[in-house]
Write a protein that holds these residues in place. Structure first.
Motif, short mmCIF file in Angstrom:
data_model
loop_
_atom_site.label_atom_id
_atom_site.label_comp_id
_atom_site.label_asym_id
_atom_site.label_seq_id
_atom_site.Cartn_x
_atom_site.Cartn_y
_atom_site.Cartn_z
N TRP A 167 0.85 -1.31 0.02
CA TRP A 167 -0.06 -0.18 0.00
C TRP A 167 0.75 1.29 -0.04
CZ3 TRP A 167 -4.80 -0.06 -1.65
CH2 TRP A 167 -5.40 -1.42 -1.39
N PHE A 168 1.95 1.30 0.71
CA PHE A 168 2.80 2.42 0.75
C PHE A 168 3.39 2.83 -0.67
CE2 PHE A 168 2.67 1.60 5.20
CZ PHE A 168 2.39 2.83 5.65
N ALA A 169 3.65 1.63 -1.53
CA ALA A 169 4.28 1.85 -2.76
C ALA A 169 3.12 2.31 -3.61
CB ALA A 169 4.88 0.58 -3.28
N LEU A 170 1.71 2.10 -3.30
CA LEU A 170 0.66 2.19 -4.24
C LEU A 170 0.31 3.57 -4.15
CD1 LEU A 170 -0.73 0.18 -5.95
CD2 LEU A 170 -2.51 -0.17 -4.31
N PHE A 171 0.63 4.05 -3.00
CA PHE A 171 -0.06 5.55 -2.69
C PHE A 171 1.05 6.68 -2.94
CE2 PHE A 171 -3.44 3.82 -0.41
CZ PHE A 171 -4.20 4.51 -0.10
N THR A 172 2.26 6.17 -3.66
CA THR A 172 3.28 7.11 -4.11
C THR A 172 2.82 8.25 -5.16
OG1 THR A 172 4.91 5.51 -3.87
CG2 THR A 172 5.42 7.22 -5.15
N PRO A 173 1.97 8.04 -6.12
CA PRO A 173 1.29 9.21 -6.93
C PRO A 173 0.56 10.19 -5.91
CG PRO A 173 0.84 6.94 -7.94
CD PRO A 173 1.48 6.79 -6.39
N GLU B 203 -4.61 10.70 3.75
CA GLU B 203 -4.25 9.65 2.96
C GLU B 203 -3.45 8.88 3.68
OE1 GLU B 203 -5.24 12.52 -0.76
OE2 GLU B 203 -3.21 12.29 -0.20
N TYR B 204 -2.64 9.37 4.36
CA TYR B 204 -1.57 8.52 4.71
C TYR B 204 -2.05 7.72 5.89
CZ TYR B 204 2.86 7.29 7.26
OH TYR B 204 3.66 6.52 7.97
N SER B 205 -3.10 8.06 6.68
CA SER B 205 -3.85 7.32 7.86
C SER B 205 -4.38 6.33 7.23
CB SER B 205 -4.53 8.01 8.73
OG SER B 205 -3.89 9.17 9.46
N PHE B 206 -5.20 6.49 6.17
CA PHE B 206 -5.75 5.38 5.37
C PHE B 206 -4.86 4.38 4.84
CE2 PHE B 206 -8.44 4.10 1.27
CZ PHE B 206 -9.33 3.60 1.94
N CYS B 207 -3.75 4.85 4.37
CA CYS B 207 -2.82 3.94 3.64
C CYS B 207 -2.30 2.83 4.75
CB CYS B 207 -1.48 4.76 3.10
SG CYS B 207 -0.43 3.52 2.44
N ALA B 208 -1.91 3.33 6.08
CA ALA B 208 -1.39 2.99 7.25
C ALA B 208 -2.70 1.80 7.71
CB ALA B 208 -1.26 3.62 8.38
N TYR B 209 -3.73 2.12 7.62
CA TYR B 209 -4.96 1.48 7.86
C TYR B 209 -5.08 0.10 7.00
CZ TYR B 209 -9.88 -0.34 8.06
OH TYR B 209 -10.89 -1.25 7.92
N ASP C 228 -2.76 -0.92 5.00
CA ASP C 228 -1.56 -1.92 5.21
C ASP C 228 -1.71 -2.78 6.41
OD1 ASP C 228 1.27 -2.63 4.34
OD2 ASP C 228 1.87 -1.77 6.45
N ALA C 229 -2.01 -2.29 7.65
CA ALA C 229 -2.34 -2.97 8.59
C ALA C 229 -3.31 -3.99 8.70
CB ALA C 229 -2.82 -2.17 9.94
N VAL C 230 -4.51 -3.70 7.99
CA VAL C 230 -5.54 -4.86 7.66
C VAL C 230 -5.11 -6.02 6.71
CG1 VAL C 230 -7.86 -5.33 6.80
CG2 VAL C 230 -7.62 -3.30 8.05
N THR C 231 -4.50 -5.53 5.59
CA THR C 231 -3.92 -6.35 4.69
C THR C 231 -2.77 -7.25 5.03
OG1 THR C 231 -4.32 -4.91 2.89
CG2 THR C 231 -2.82 -6.62 2.25
N HIS C 232 -1.82 -6.86 5.90
CA HIS C 232 -0.69 -7.40 6.24
C HIS C 232 -0.59 -8.05 7.76
CE1 HIS C 232 1.26 -6.71 2.26
NE2 HIS C 232 0.97 -5.47 2.40
#
Length: 193
Positions: free
Chosen positions: A78-84, A149-155, A157-161
Motif C-alpha cells: 500500500w505504501f508503494a501504491l500511494f506514491t502518486p 491519505e497517509y492514515s488510510f494507507c496505514a490502515y 496496510d495494517a488490515v492487509t498484512h
C-alpha cells in the motif's frame, strides 16, 4: 517600483512581505521568459489552476494503479501504491505556496501607480488578493488531505498484512475535515458570486 538594485542593504522585501531571494527568483524567471511585470497579474490564478490539475491527475493515476493492483490483493504494497498521491500532494502544496508570490511583480506595478490599479485587468482587490487569500487557506486543507491519505494507507496496510484495525478513526477524521472544507469552498466561494 522595487527592483533588485534599489535596496541599499540588500534586505528589502517585495510588496507581499516575501524574502528578497524569493522575489529575485520570481523577478528574474519572468525576465528570462520575457514576461513583463504588467502581465504577471494572472500568475497566481494560473498557479492555483495548475495545483488543482496536479491534484486531480495524481489521484487519477493512483486510482488506475489501485485498480491494476487489486487483481492480487494479498500482495499489495500500500505504501508503494500511494506514491502518486503523495507526489501529487507535494507538488500541489508547492504550487499553492508559489501562488502566494507569483503575482508580486504585478502587485508592485499596481502599488506604484497613483491611484492603485483597481479597474484594470486583472483587478487587484477583486481578483489577485482574494485568490492569494484562498490559496493560503487551501494549504491546511491539503495538509489534512495528506494526513488522511497517509492514515488510510496505514490502515489498509495494517488490515492487509497484520490483520489490525489500526488507524481507521484518524483517517476518517482527517479525510472528513478535508472533505468538509472542500464542500464549504464549493458551496460558499463560487465564481461570479
Amino acid at each position: 517600483r522595487w527592483s533588485p538594485d534599489s535596496s541599499s542593504a540588500g534586505q528589502a522585501n517585495c510588496c507581499c512581505g516575501c524574502a528578497n531571494c524569493v522575489w529575485l527568483v520570481i523577478h528574474w524567471t519572468y525576465r528570462l521568459l520575457g514576461i513583463p511585470d504588467d502581465d504577471t497579474g494572472l500568475c497566481t490564478h494560473y498557479a492555483c489552476h495548475a495545483a488543482r490539475l496536479v491534484l486531480l491527475f495524481s489521484h487519477g493515476a493512483w486510482l488506475l494503479k489501485v485498480a491494476s493492483a487489486l487483481e492480487h490483493p494479498d500482495e499489495v504494497e500500500w505504501f508503494a501504491l500511494f506514491t502518486p498521491v503523495w507526489v501529487g500532494d507535494t507538488l500541489c502544496s508547492m504550487l499553492v505556496a508559489m501562488s502566494w508570490v507569483a503575482s508580486c511583480p504585478y502587485i508592485a506595478v499596481c502599488m506604484d501607480e497613483t491611484p492603485a490599479r483597481i479597474a484594470g485587468p486583472p483587478k487587484l482587490l477583486l481578483e489577485v488578493f482574494p485568490e492569494i487569500f484562498l490559496s493560503i487557506i487551501a494549504l491546511p486543507c491539503i495538509l489534512a488531505a495528506f494526513l488522511g491519505e497517509y492514515s488510510f494507507c496505514a490502515y489498509l496496510d495494517a488490515v492487509t498484512h497484520h490483520g489490525d484495525d489500526g488507524a481507521f478513526v484518524s483517517a476518517a477524521l482527517f479525510l472528513g475535515a478535508a472533505a468538509a472544507s472542500a464542500i464549504c469552498h464549493g458551496a460558499l466561494l463560487t465564481h461570479n458570486s
